[in-house]
Scaffold this active site. Structure first.
Site, mmCIF file in Angstrom:
data_model
loop_
_atom_site.group_PDB
_atom_site.id
_atom_site.type_symbol
_atom_site.label_atom_id
_atom_site.label_comp_id
_atom_site.label_asym_id
_atom_site.label_seq_id
_atom_site.Cartn_x
_atom_site.Cartn_y
_atom_site.Cartn_z
ATOM 1 N N ASP A 58 1.047 -1.126 -0.056
ATOM 2 C CA ASP A 58 0.139 0.205 0.090
ATOM 3 C C ASP A 58 1.055 1.274 -0.167
ATOM 4 O O ASP A 58 2.025 1.376 0.539
ATOM 5 C CB ASP A 58 -1.005 -0.173 1.090
ATOM 6 C CG ASP A 58 -2.058 0.873 1.109
ATOM 7 O OD1 ASP A 58 -2.936 0.938 1.692
ATOM 8 O OD2 ASP A 58 -2.236 1.581 -0.034
ATOM 9 N N GLY A 63 0.792 4.350 1.503
ATOM 10 C CA GLY A 63 1.191 5.044 2.476
ATOM 11 C C GLY A 63 0.298 6.193 2.856
ATOM 12 O O GLY A 63 0.286 6.704 3.922
ATOM 13 N N GLY A 64 -0.431 6.493 1.767
ATOM 14 C CA GLY A 64 -1.382 7.787 2.022
ATOM 15 C C GLY A 64 -2.384 7.519 3.150
ATOM 16 O O GLY A 64 -2.676 8.357 4.223
ATOM 17 N N PHE A 65 -3.105 6.225 3.198
ATOM 18 C CA PHE A 65 -4.166 5.850 4.022
ATOM 19 C C PHE A 65 -3.348 5.885 5.552
ATOM 20 O O PHE A 65 -4.050 6.370 6.610
ATOM 21 C CB PHE A 65 -4.264 4.402 3.734
ATOM 22 C CG PHE A 65 -5.759 4.033 4.707
ATOM 23 C CD1 PHE A 65 -5.442 3.011 5.625
ATOM 24 C CD2 PHE A 65 -7.039 4.557 4.588
ATOM 25 C CE1 PHE A 65 -6.341 2.687 6.358
ATOM 26 C CE2 PHE A 65 -8.093 4.143 5.370
ATOM 27 C CZ PHE A 65 -7.747 3.079 6.162
ATOM 28 N N ASP A 123 -3.251 8.082 -2.623
ATOM 29 C CA ASP A 123 -4.204 8.696 -2.852
ATOM 30 C C ASP A 123 -4.589 9.402 -1.463
ATOM 31 O O ASP A 123 -4.150 9.230 -0.308
ATOM 32 C CB ASP A 123 -5.375 7.570 -3.276
ATOM 33 C CG ASP A 123 -5.149 6.406 -1.864
ATOM 34 O OD1 ASP A 123 -4.267 6.458 -1.504
ATOM 35 O OD2 ASP A 123 -6.355 6.099 -1.588
ATOM 36 N N GLN A 127 -11.909 6.625 -5.503
ATOM 37 C CA GLN A 127 -12.253 7.279 -4.506
ATOM 38 C C GLN A 127 -13.646 7.606 -4.764
ATOM 39 O O GLN A 127 -14.425 7.014 -5.620
ATOM 40 C CB GLN A 127 -11.433 8.126 -3.600
ATOM 41 C CG GLN A 127 -10.282 7.775 -3.104
ATOM 42 C CD GLN A 127 -10.210 6.767 -1.851
ATOM 43 O OE1 GLN A 127 -11.342 6.927 -1.424
ATOM 44 N NE2 GLN A 127 -9.085 6.534 -1.633
ATOM 45 N N GLY A 145 -11.409 3.933 0.268
ATOM 46 C CA GLY A 145 -12.250 4.816 0.740
ATOM 47 C C GLY A 145 -13.551 3.980 1.392
ATOM 48 O O GLY A 145 -14.466 4.417 1.690
ATOM 49 N N ASP A 147 -7.884 -7.588 1.427
ATOM 50 C CA ASP A 147 -6.725 -7.726 2.193
ATOM 51 C C ASP A 147 -7.530 -7.170 3.734
ATOM 52 O O ASP A 147 -8.210 -6.136 3.503
ATOM 53 C CB ASP A 147 -5.543 -6.752 2.222
ATOM 54 C CG ASP A 147 -5.815 -5.266 2.615
ATOM 55 O OD1 ASP A 147 -6.235 -4.734 1.905
ATOM 56 O OD2 ASP A 147 -5.531 -4.973 3.840
ATOM 57 N N CYS A 170 -11.565 -27.755 9.983
ATOM 58 C CA CYS A 170 -10.371 -26.829 9.532
ATOM 59 C C CYS A 170 -9.220 -27.971 9.586
ATOM 60 O O CYS A 170 -9.034 -28.657 10.605
ATOM 61 C CB CYS A 170 -10.019 -25.720 10.516
ATOM 62 S SG CYS A 170 -8.499 -24.963 10.075
ATOM 63 N N CYS A 197 -5.754 -26.865 9.474
ATOM 64 C CA CYS A 197 -4.790 -26.220 10.030
ATOM 65 C C CYS A 197 -3.891 -26.943 10.796
ATOM 66 O O CYS A 197 -4.566 -27.764 11.448
ATOM 67 C CB CYS A 197 -4.979 -24.791 10.241
ATOM 68 S SG CYS A 197 -5.330 -24.479 11.755
ATOM 69 N N CYS A 213 -5.738 -26.648 14.521
ATOM 70 C CA CYS A 213 -6.785 -27.677 14.583
ATOM 71 C C CYS A 213 -6.547 -29.055 14.596
ATOM 72 O O CYS A 213 -7.040 -29.838 15.010
ATOM 73 C CB CYS A 213 -7.823 -27.223 13.563
ATOM 74 S SG CYS A 213 -8.310 -25.753 13.676
ATOM 75 N N HIS A 217 -4.453 -20.364 12.492
ATOM 76 C CA HIS A 217 -5.944 -20.625 12.275
ATOM 77 C C HIS A 217 -6.477 -19.854 11.483
ATOM 78 O O HIS A 217 -7.239 -19.975 10.376
ATOM 79 C CB HIS A 217 -6.572 -21.297 13.434
ATOM 80 C CG HIS A 217 -8.055 -21.388 13.269
ATOM 81 N ND1 HIS A 217 -8.575 -22.644 12.646
ATOM 82 C CD2 HIS A 217 -8.940 -20.562 13.386
ATOM 83 C CE1 HIS A 217 -9.702 -22.253 12.373
ATOM 84 N NE2 HIS A 217 -10.137 -21.106 12.835
HETATM 85 N N1 LIG Z 1 -10.010 0.606 3.953
HETATM 86 C C1 LIG Z 1 -8.977 0.992 3.313
HETATM 87 C C2 LIG Z 1 -7.438 0.388 3.623
HETATM 88 C C3 LIG Z 1 -6.531 0.915 2.993
HETATM 89 C C4 LIG Z 1 -6.292 1.911 2.101
HETATM 90 N N2 LIG Z 1 -5.276 2.451 1.361
HETATM 91 C C5 LIG Z 1 -5.371 3.376 0.607
HETATM 92 N N3 LIG Z 1 -4.307 3.607 -0.245
HETATM 93 N N4 LIG Z 1 -6.527 3.934 0.281
HETATM 94 C C6 LIG Z 1 -7.547 3.707 0.777
HETATM 95 O O1 LIG Z 1 -8.682 4.591 0.443
HETATM 96 C C7 LIG Z 1 -7.674 2.548 1.873
HETATM 97 C C8 LIG Z 1 -8.770 2.371 2.285
HETATM 98 ZN ZN LIG Z 2 -7.658 -24.402 11.732
#
Ligand SMILES: Nc1ccc2nc(N)nc(O)c2c1
Ligand SMILES: [Zn+2]
Length: 374
Positions: A93, A95-97, A147, A191, A218, A268, A306, A308, A311, A337
């Site tokens: 990612d 870094g902005g967020f 962003d 966005q 966003g 993620d 599961c 894993c 488990c 897990h």
């Molecule tokens: N919920 C999120 C999580 C990560 C994000 N990373 C960026 N760069 N921009 C976003 O709007 C995000 C939103």
């Molecule tokens: Zn498990």
């Protein structure tokens, strides 16, 4: 040179897609869940554990790795893959967020975002060019543009102005790393808040610049779940058809299945790793809070469905004991897990799309996680 298509769609079930993303460090079978490894480590587990639970691609973070140990130090060590001994794909990612979520002290301007390190208060400026340079030093397979993620609940005027800045920054990222410039992919981030028309405007501007993949940013930033699902339903299928689609920071098991049925390929979220460390475990029967007294003498596995290591090997009684005793092993076994649960969920989705049974999978998850609904 004509870039080969990095993303192939193998099967569909409604808007859901079963795909394959190629990167410099291997292919990624989608839909895919990406474990979060913010500072170059997925907390409490090692690369061998990640392989064992079926992780394909993991996340790193520009903001954190730039501040510590430093992107140039990582570059001198051979890049993030070598440094952390993870030979699979990595997405970083931008870094902005993280600047917005970790820092009160920051100044946003056309040039970029000025902030103070949450570690030592030192001043820094992230520009689009700088975050591309950092991600090139890290050597991530997928880079994200810089962003602005408007705080959840921002009014429409603010969101409209913000998406213009995000587009101008995205264009500068693309100019800093043009299509075909290297093996790393660059994804744009849509966005536009909870406003369909602004979301479509953001997407049109980004598609006009051209990226290897497109993310919905966003969301999962404090908006009502119903608003997130409304935007997801509106925008998921509208993202470019033949490019990977990434829903950032999402989500619960039901959010992920809902994202998949709306055409999202990549996810993620910190939920599996963060909740593992506070004893909230995800199972085929819903959430289990392992610290509950009812598990004191429960010899059964955490989740009979599961396979894993946790488990297969340990009882709920033992996992509860470790957690209550604050044993470090508790973090590792719980994380193994929870990651396996999220990775198995997306693996099951890949099979379900091929079989045309996504609706049944969604119904199963909705029943196991009734509290997750809109
Ligand atoms: N919920 C999120 C999580 C990560 C994000 N990373 C960026 N760069 N921009 C976003 O709007 C995000 C939103
Ligand atoms: Zn498990």
């Amino acid at each position: 040179m004509e870039r080969q298509n990095i993303f192939t769609i193998l099967a569909r079930d409604g808007h859901a897609r079963r795909g394959r993303l190629s990167t410099a460090h291997g292919t990624v079978e989608t839909p895919v869940f990406m474990p979060v490894g913010t500072v170059g480590s997925v907390k409490a587990v090692c690369p061998a554990d990640l392989k064992d639970v079926g992780a394909q691609i993991i996340l790193g973070n520009t903001y954190h790795l730039y501040l510590r140990p430093g992107d140039e130090l990582v570059a001198r060590r051979g890049g993030l893959h070598r440094f952390m001994r993870w030979d699979g794909p990595i997405l970083t990612d931008s870094g902005g967020f993280q600047v917005f979520s970790l820092n009160e002290l920051r100044r946003l301007g056309e040039e970029g975002v000025e902030f103070r390190s949450h570690l030592d208060g030192s001043r820094h400026l992230f520009t689009p060019e700088k975050v591309v340079s950092i991600q090139r030093n890290l050597g991530s397979d997928v880079m994200m543009v810089l962003d602005e993620c408007p705080p959840g609940g921002s009014d429409r005027d603010y969101v409209a102005r913000s998406l213009g800045l995000t587009t101008r920054w995205a264009r500068r990222c693309r100019e800093a790393y043009p299509a075909g410039a290297g093996e790393q992919h660059l994804f744009g981030i849509v966005q536009g808040g909870i406003y369909e028309d602004l979301r479509e405007e953001s997407l049109a501007q980004l598609a006009g610049i051209g990226f290897e993949g497109y993310a919905l940013g966003g969301l999962s930033v404090g908006e009502k779940k119903a608003d997130m699902y409304r935007i997801l339903a509106h925008m998921g299928p509208r993202l470019p058809e033949n490019a990977p689609r990434y829903l950032m920071g999402v989500g619960t098991p039901l959010d992920i299945v809902t994202g998949i049925e709306n055409g999202i390929d990549m996810f993620d979220c910190v939920l599996p790793t963060r909740n593992a460390r506070n004893g909230t475990l995800y199972t085929s029967q819903g959430k289990v809070n392992i610290k509950r007294a009812e598990f004191r003498e429960d010899d059964s596995p955490l989740d009979p469905a599961c396979s894993c290591y946790t488990c297969r090997t340990f009882s709920r009684a033992y996992l509860r004991h470790l957690y209550v005793a604050k044993e470090i092993l508790s973090f590792r076994l719980n994380t193994i897990h929870n990651l396996r649960y999220f990775l198995d969920l997306t693996a099951r989705a890949r099979t379900a799309i091929e079989a045309g049974t996504m609706a049944a999978l969604k119904a199963e998850i909705a029943a196991a996680y009734p509290e997750d609904g809109a």
